[in-house]
Motif scaffolding. Sequence first.
Motif, PDB file in Angstrom:
ATOM      1  N   GLY A   1       0.827  -1.208   0.000  1.00 28.99           N
ATOM      2  CA  GLY A   1       0.000   0.000   0.000  1.00 28.99           C
ATOM      3  C   GLY A   1       0.859   1.254   0.000  1.00 28.99           C
ATOM      4  N   SER A   2       1.928   1.254   0.770  1.00 32.26           N
ATOM      5  CA  SER A   2       2.838   2.408   0.791  1.00 32.26           C
ATOM      6  C   SER A   2       3.504   2.593  -0.563  1.00 32.26           C
ATOM      7  CB  SER A   2       3.900   2.207   1.884  1.00 32.26           C
ATOM      8  OG  SER A   2       3.343   2.337   3.172  1.00 32.26           O
ATOM      9  N   ARG A   3       3.879   1.487  -1.203  1.00 34.50           N
ATOM     10  CA  ARG A   3       4.482   1.595  -2.541  1.00 34.50           C
ATOM     11  C   ARG A   3       3.515   2.245  -3.524  1.00 34.50           C
ATOM     12  NH1 ARG A   3       9.244  -1.063  -2.886  1.00 34.50           N
ATOM     13  NH2 ARG A   3       9.594  -2.932  -1.618  1.00 34.50           N
ATOM     14  N   ARG A   4       2.242   1.833  -3.466  1.00 29.75           N
ATOM     15  CA  ARG A   4       1.275   2.386  -4.411  1.00 29.75           C
ATOM     16  C   ARG A   4       1.035   3.876  -4.162  1.00 29.75           C
ATOM     17  NH1 ARG A   4      -0.958  -2.843  -3.752  1.00 29.75           N
ATOM     18  NH2 ARG A   4      -2.305  -2.211  -2.034  1.00 29.75           N
ATOM     19  N   LEU A   5       0.988   4.268  -2.897  1.00 27.23           N
ATOM     20  CA  LEU A   5       0.807   5.683  -2.599  1.00 27.23           C
ATOM     21  C   LEU A   5       2.007   6.483  -3.078  1.00 27.23           C
ATOM     22  CD1 LEU A   5      -0.937   7.883  -1.312  1.00 27.23           C
ATOM     23  CD2 LEU A   5       0.210   7.412   0.873  1.00 27.23           C
TER      24      LEU A   5
ATOM     25  N   ASP B   1       5.910  13.162  -6.900  1.00 23.84           N
ATOM     26  CA  ASP B   1       6.269  14.581  -6.808  1.00 23.84           C
ATOM     27  C   ASP B   1       6.189  15.102  -5.378  1.00 23.84           C
ATOM     28  OD1 ASP B   1       3.470  14.049  -7.064  1.00 23.84           O
ATOM     29  OD2 ASP B   1       3.099  16.187  -7.344  1.00 23.84           O
ATOM     30  N   LEU B   2       5.433  14.393  -4.515  1.00 21.52           N
ATOM     31  CA  LEU B   2       5.241  14.850  -3.139  1.00 21.52           C
ATOM     32  C   LEU B   2       5.889  13.935  -2.099  1.00 21.52           C
ATOM     33  CD1 LEU B   2       1.455  15.889  -3.018  1.00 21.52           C
ATOM     34  CD2 LEU B   2       3.447  17.408  -3.142  1.00 21.52           C
ATOM     35  N   ILE B   3       6.034  12.656  -2.428  1.00 25.02           N
ATOM     36  CA  ILE B   3       6.375  11.665  -1.408  1.00 25.02           C
ATOM     37  C   ILE B   3       7.826  11.218  -1.519  1.00 25.02           C
ATOM     38  CG2 ILE B   3       5.854   9.363  -0.518  1.00 25.02           C
ATOM     39  CD1 ILE B   3       2.970   9.774  -1.433  1.00 25.02           C
TER      40      ILE B   3
END
Length: 404
Positions: free
Chosen positions: A345-349, A355-357
């Motif tokens: 889930g973290s990978r997908r986000l 550009d933000l993460i």
Amino acid sequence: MARRMGARDTLGIAAAAIGLLAAGVTAAGAIIAVKFARQVVTPPTSRVEDVRISAVDLASGEVVLAASDDSRMRGRYGFWFEHESGHVRLGDVVAEDARLVRRRIERVDFGRFDRAARGRVNGWYHLGPWELGHAYENVVVETALGPAPAWFVPAEGGSDRWIIQVHGRGAKRQEGLRAVEPAWEAGWNTLLVSYRNDGEAPESEDRRYGLGGTEWADVVAATRYAIEHGAERIVLMGWSMGGAIVLQSVLRSEEVRERLVAVVLDSPAIDWVDILRFQGEALGFPRGLGDVVSRLIGGPWSGGLTGLAAPIDVTDLDPVARADEFDMPMLLMHSVDDGFVPIDGSRRLAEARPDLIEFEVFEGARHTKLWNHDPERWTGLLRGWLERSAEGPERIQEEAEIVG
């Protein structure tokens, strides 16, 4: 006091059971699904002591534990025993084989460790802010449900920059204490908050977790408290389910976004469907049970089975589906060896908003134990992030572009 079951609950149970059977779930599978669903949304009142203690030698300062994923973890940890009536600090692994793990004992806080037979490893390590060597205050955040206790650790000389710590499921404020020192060094005040149904803050009527879908309102209250006490720049940091709570507060509240400059996530719960699938399989339940549980807690008649006052549609809690709505930088840290909340889930986000993460992947650390496993790296990442956040989100973006 337990709530008495009424006719509406009975109808709800019948409707949910019929729905599960219609979906092809056997009667045995339905019983397992209901038990699992209740476990997911019910705050735990006790924790399993799943590590066997083979020997304790207080003279040499070492303990021998039965080998397991938890007992083998590198780093420093808290260790509860005798139903949380005793606590020690464990140091790193000294030696291990296929059966046993020998670790250092750093300190016995309370309890008769030499008599203990079982215990559990805890990533908190610190028991309270009084151990950190900085001034702190016991404060109260007024929420819609009533006063919620919090700890406030001010930066040296005062600051208008605040980082608000939101702990995870089954945890308490102590979880965020690992972040106080790097925040203090970077010149940030720290507010460690409690929220509904965590055992410290007021309970909701149903006394159930909302998986972020209800608790976010308490983060809004904490943000309001910070602003009322002089906060000009705010960072929200969430651990595990606290990450889900933080992200929901950002998506649902303009008040939170008003002075928010960044978000930090440690081992966050991003995709509840994926998490329920993973945990169900890890517990040895039939494959696909996680999907059944997701439908169950989101069903209109599930309250009689789960105790929820309102259904939880876990797809509505998916931040990846709303990733385009985020406009603040995020530091996202997760371990590939989490063992509880899969990193997918973290990978997908991170992939949805590169550009933000800033996505920092750890190896060898288990769930929310990144600091314990690699304190130097974890502390450096957080301190550096807060130092850049002090200059505003534009500075973080500039740094990201340089690195990129």
